[in-house]
Motif scaffolding. Structure first.
Motif, PDB file in Angstrom:
ATOM      1  N   GLN A 125      60.408  13.280 138.219  1.00 56.87           N
ATOM      2  CA  GLN A 125      59.441  12.540 139.008  1.00 56.87           C
ATOM      3  C   GLN A 125      60.156  11.580 139.952  1.00 56.87           C
ATOM      4  O   GLN A 125      61.249  11.098 139.662  1.00 56.87           O
ATOM      5  CB  GLN A 125      58.502  11.750 138.094  1.00 56.87           C
ATOM      6  CG  GLN A 125      57.626  12.633 137.215  1.00 56.87           C
ATOM      7  CD  GLN A 125      56.806  11.826 136.236  1.00 56.87           C
ATOM      8  OE1 GLN A 125      57.113  10.679 135.968  1.00 56.87           O
ATOM      9  NE2 GLN A 125      55.757  12.440 135.694  1.00 56.87           N
ATOM     10  N   ALA A 126      59.520  11.314 141.063  1.00 57.52           N
ATOM     11  CA  ALA A 126      60.081  10.365 142.032  1.00 57.52           C
ATOM     12  C   ALA A 126      59.607   8.960 141.719  1.00 57.52           C
ATOM     13  O   ALA A 126      58.455   8.742 141.353  1.00 57.52           O
ATOM     14  CB  ALA A 126      59.653  10.750 143.449  1.00 57.52           C
ATOM     15  N   ALA A 127      60.507   8.000 141.845  1.00 54.68           N
ATOM     16  CA  ALA A 127      60.141   6.600 141.644  1.00 54.68           C
ATOM     17  C   ALA A 127      59.260   6.136 142.804  1.00 54.68           C
ATOM     18  O   ALA A 127      59.465   6.560 143.944  1.00 54.68           O
ATOM     19  CB  ALA A 127      61.399   5.741 141.557  1.00 54.68           C
ATOM     20  N   PRO A 128      58.283   5.281 142.549  1.00 51.69           N
ATOM     21  CA  PRO A 128      57.432   4.795 143.637  1.00 51.69           C
ATOM     22  C   PRO A 128      58.222   3.916 144.589  1.00 51.69           C
ATOM     23  O   PRO A 128      59.190   3.261 144.209  1.00 51.69           O
ATOM     24  CB  PRO A 128      56.348   4.001 142.908  1.00 51.69           C
ATOM     25  CG  PRO A 128      56.975   3.600 141.614  1.00 51.69           C
ATOM     26  CD  PRO A 128      57.902   4.713 141.237  1.00 51.69           C
ATOM     27  N   ALA A 129      57.797   3.903 145.848  1.00 50.25           N
ATOM     28  CA  ALA A 129      58.460   3.095 146.857  1.00 50.25           C
ATOM     29  C   ALA A 129      58.103   1.630 146.694  1.00 50.25           C
ATOM     30  O   ALA A 129      57.013   1.289 146.234  1.00 50.25           O
ATOM     31  CB  ALA A 129      58.056   3.570 148.251  1.00 50.25           C
ATOM     32  N   THR A 130      59.027   0.758 147.082  1.00 44.16           N
ATOM     33  CA  THR A 130      58.742  -0.669 147.130  1.00 44.16           C
ATOM     34  C   THR A 130      57.736  -0.934 148.240  1.00 44.16           C
ATOM     35  O   THR A 130      57.848  -0.376 149.334  1.00 44.16           O
ATOM     36  CB  THR A 130      60.036  -1.460 147.398  1.00 44.16           C
ATOM     37  OG1 THR A 130      60.956  -1.210 146.327  1.00 44.16           O
ATOM     38  CG2 THR A 130      59.758  -2.944 147.502  1.00 44.16           C
ATOM     39  N   GLU A 131      56.770  -1.780 147.987  1.00 43.40           N
ATOM     40  CA  GLU A 131      55.749  -2.070 148.996  1.00 43.40           C
ATOM     41  C   GLU A 131      56.358  -2.850 150.154  1.00 43.40           C
ATOM     42  O   GLU A 131      57.135  -3.792 149.962  1.00 43.40           O
ATOM     43  CB  GLU A 131      54.613  -2.869 148.369  1.00 43.40           C
ATOM     44  CG  GLU A 131      53.448  -3.098 149.313  1.00 43.40           C
ATOM     45  CD  GLU A 131      52.270  -3.779 148.633  1.00 43.40           C
ATOM     46  OE1 GLU A 131      51.337  -4.194 149.356  1.00 43.40           O
ATOM     47  OE2 GLU A 131      52.298  -3.889 147.381  1.00 43.40           O
ATOM     48  N   VAL A 132      56.007  -2.451 151.368  1.00 43.17           N
ATOM     49  CA  VAL A 132      56.476  -3.111 152.586  1.00 43.17           C
ATOM     50  C   VAL A 132      55.247  -3.553 153.373  1.00 43.17           C
ATOM     51  O   VAL A 132      54.311  -2.767 153.575  1.00 43.17           O
ATOM     52  CB  VAL A 132      57.352  -2.167 153.440  1.00 43.17           C
ATOM     53  CG1 VAL A 132      57.713  -2.801 154.774  1.00 43.17           C
ATOM     54  CG2 VAL A 132      58.614  -1.779 152.679  1.00 43.17           C
ATOM     55  N   ALA A 133      55.246  -4.801 153.811  1.00 47.57           N
ATOM     56  CA  ALA A 133      54.107  -5.329 154.567  1.00 47.57           C
ATOM     57  C   ALA A 133      53.895  -4.525 155.838  1.00 47.57           C
ATOM     58  O   ALA A 133      54.848  -4.039 156.457  1.00 47.57           O
ATOM     59  CB  ALA A 133      54.341  -6.803 154.901  1.00 47.57           C
ATOM     60  N   SER A 134      52.639  -4.384 156.237  1.00 51.07           N
ATOM     61  CA  SER A 134      52.318  -3.570 157.406  1.00 51.07           C
ATOM     62  C   SER A 134      52.995  -4.090 158.667  1.00 51.07           C
ATOM     63  O   SER A 134      53.417  -3.304 159.526  1.00 51.07           O
ATOM     64  CB  SER A 134      50.802  -3.507 157.603  1.00 51.07           C
ATOM     65  OG  SER A 134      50.258  -4.804 157.770  1.00 51.07           O
ATOM     66  N   VAL A 135      53.119  -5.399 158.793  1.00 53.67           N
ATOM     67  CA  VAL A 135      53.769  -5.959 159.983  1.00 53.67           C
ATOM     68  C   VAL A 135      55.251  -5.604 160.019  1.00 53.67           C
ATOM     69  O   VAL A 135      55.825  -5.370 161.082  1.00 53.67           O
ATOM     70  CB  VAL A 135      53.564  -7.496 160.045  1.00 53.67           C
ATOM     71  CG1 VAL A 135      54.267  -8.198 158.872  1.00 53.67           C
ATOM     72  CG2 VAL A 135      54.065  -8.057 161.366  1.00 53.67           C
ATOM     73  N   ASP A 136      55.873  -5.518 158.858  1.00 55.65           N
ATOM     74  CA  ASP A 136      57.289  -5.130 158.797  1.00 55.65           C
ATOM     75  C   ASP A 136      57.465  -3.640 159.059  1.00 55.65           C
ATOM     76  O   ASP A 136      58.413  -3.219 159.723  1.00 55.65           O
ATOM     77  CB  ASP A 136      57.879  -5.503 157.434  1.00 55.65           C
ATOM     78  CG  ASP A 136      57.887  -7.003 157.197  1.00 55.65           C
ATOM     79  OD1 ASP A 136      58.045  -7.747 158.183  1.00 55.65           O
ATOM     80  OD2 ASP A 136      57.731  -7.422 156.038  1.00 55.65           O
ATOM     81  N   ALA A 137      56.545  -2.839 158.534  1.00 58.22           N
ATOM     82  CA  ALA A 137      56.590  -1.399 158.808  1.00 58.22           C
ATOM     83  C   ALA A 137      56.414  -1.143 160.302  1.00 58.22           C
ATOM     84  O   ALA A 137      57.078  -0.272 160.877  1.00 58.22           O
ATOM     85  CB  ALA A 137      55.502  -0.677 158.015  1.00 58.22           C
ATOM     86  N   ALA A 138      55.540  -1.923 160.946  1.00 52.79           N
ATOM     87  CA  ALA A 138      55.335  -1.774 162.386  1.00 52.79           C
ATOM     88  C   ALA A 138      56.582  -2.151 163.165  1.00 52.79           C
ATOM     89  O   ALA A 138      56.906  -1.524 164.183  1.00 52.79           O
ATOM     90  CB  ALA A 138      54.151  -2.631 162.834  1.00 52.79           C
TER      91      ALA A 138
END
Length: 347
Positions: A216-229
């Motif tokens: 199984q793949a480990a879940p990704a760390t959450e990244v704020a939408s403004v940072d993803a943008a």
């Protein structure tokens, strides 16, 4: 030589109707974009920069910009090609093509050959003095109705870069079911993919597609939408892809050196990272926002005919990784691990 999938629209009277139709045809979600050349720019890479801007990318400003490598004509057009391929661009419309220099016309035609998109050029003056490369274009139209009909066409299917003969099946597109684990701190079962007993040489590590069928793949760390943008608008595909990996995995910068093309599944839903000697090679689920960025990095890698086993991010990791570290410095709120100083020590 006649250029296939290149259409020259001759508008001798420079009718505003043509320009308006070209601008209204800009629909990236349908694979069609309209590129407006910057007037009177003396930069050799200016038209490539215009293409990047149209594709939603922004170059970092300033004389010591971390995007200085994109001042190179070849690098800028390669970046534009990678983003076009990754985002499925099928038709590019360029108004006021009569203002382009011969060199930029040649650059644009070479870029079209690389990407396989349909290219429509609006020549908005009398055709006298047209560059020889455009004079050889077989498909010419004039008149409002044929032009509008051309804009309504869906365009050819996007060209996807392919590998040289002998590529591995790990590179083939395939859907991967990602089952998140309860905690991101839990090491995915089976991550130790190579034996490192004393005196025994490590075997080549399997790619992400093969490994994802077993663990199984480990879940990704959450990244704020403004940072993803902020990451989504980075102009260089390798830098955008590399920093997105660091953001959602919280892995060390040095780990980028070991990521191969075959460590990214065909649908860009899972990525495999590697430790020294392959003692620890975890899988991570790729969040939706990061998939176009990794697709751009992979397209960049394939367009220069790298092998599936070659490092995807090598060009921005080696040579002190100065451009990558400069971008890290411009994105402090992302808290990318480790610091630029630590990265310099790792190299």
């Amino acid at each position: 030589m006649a250029y296939g999938d290149v259409t020259l629209v001759v508008d001798e009277r420079d009718d505003l109707v043509y320009t308006r139709a070209a601008l209204q045809a800009h629909r990236p979600e349908e694979g069609r974009v309209t590129v407006q050349p910057t007037p009177a720019s003396g930069s050799p890479a200016a038209l490539a920069h215009d293409m990047l801007y149209t594709l939603g990318k922004r170059l970092a400003p300033g004389p010591n910009s971390p995007d200085v490598q994109l001042d190179s004509v070849d690098e800028a057009w390669l970046a534009a090609a990678a983003w076009a391929v990754a985002t499925g661009v099928r038709h590019v419309v360029v108004p006021r093509a009569h203002l382009l220099t011969v060199q930029r016309v040649d650059q644009l035609l070479a870029w079209r050959e690389l990407t396989g998109v349909q290219l429509t050029l609006l020549w908005q003056k009398a055709p006298r003095g047209m560059p020889s490369a455009l004079a050889r274009v077989e498909r010419r139209i004039s008149g409002r109705e044929p032009f509008e009909a051309l804009l309504a066409e869906p365009g050819p299917l996007p060209v996807r870069p392919s590998f040289p003969p002998g590529g591995t099946t790990d590179t083939e597109p395939a859907a991967v079911s990602v089952v998140p684990r309860p905690s991101s701190n839990v090491q995915p079962r089976g991550a130790h993919t190579a034996s490192m007993m004393p005196g025994r040489r490590a075997q080549p590590c399997a790619g992400a597609m093969s490994t994802a069928q077993l663990i199984q793949a480990a879940p990704a760390t959450e990244v704020a939408s403004v940072d993803a943008a902020a990451l989504a608008v980075l102009a260089h595909p390798l830098i955008a892809g590399a920093l997105s990996v660091l953001a959602f995995t919280q892995a060390s910068l040095g780990s980028l050196r070991f990521i191969r093309d075959l460590d990214i599944t065909g649908d860009v839903s899972v990525i495999k990272l590697h430790g020294v000697g392959h003692r620890r090679c975890p899988l991570y689920a790729v969040p939706v926002w990061a998939r176009p960025l990794l697709a751009g990095a992979r397209a960049h890698h394939r367009l220069v005919s790298h092998l599936p086993t070659d490092s995807v991010f090598a060009p921005v990791v080696f040579a002190e990784a100065r451009h990558l570290r400069a971008h890290v410095g411009l994105l402090p709120r992302l808290n990318l691990p480790p610091s630029a100083h630590t990265f310099a020590c790792e190299l």
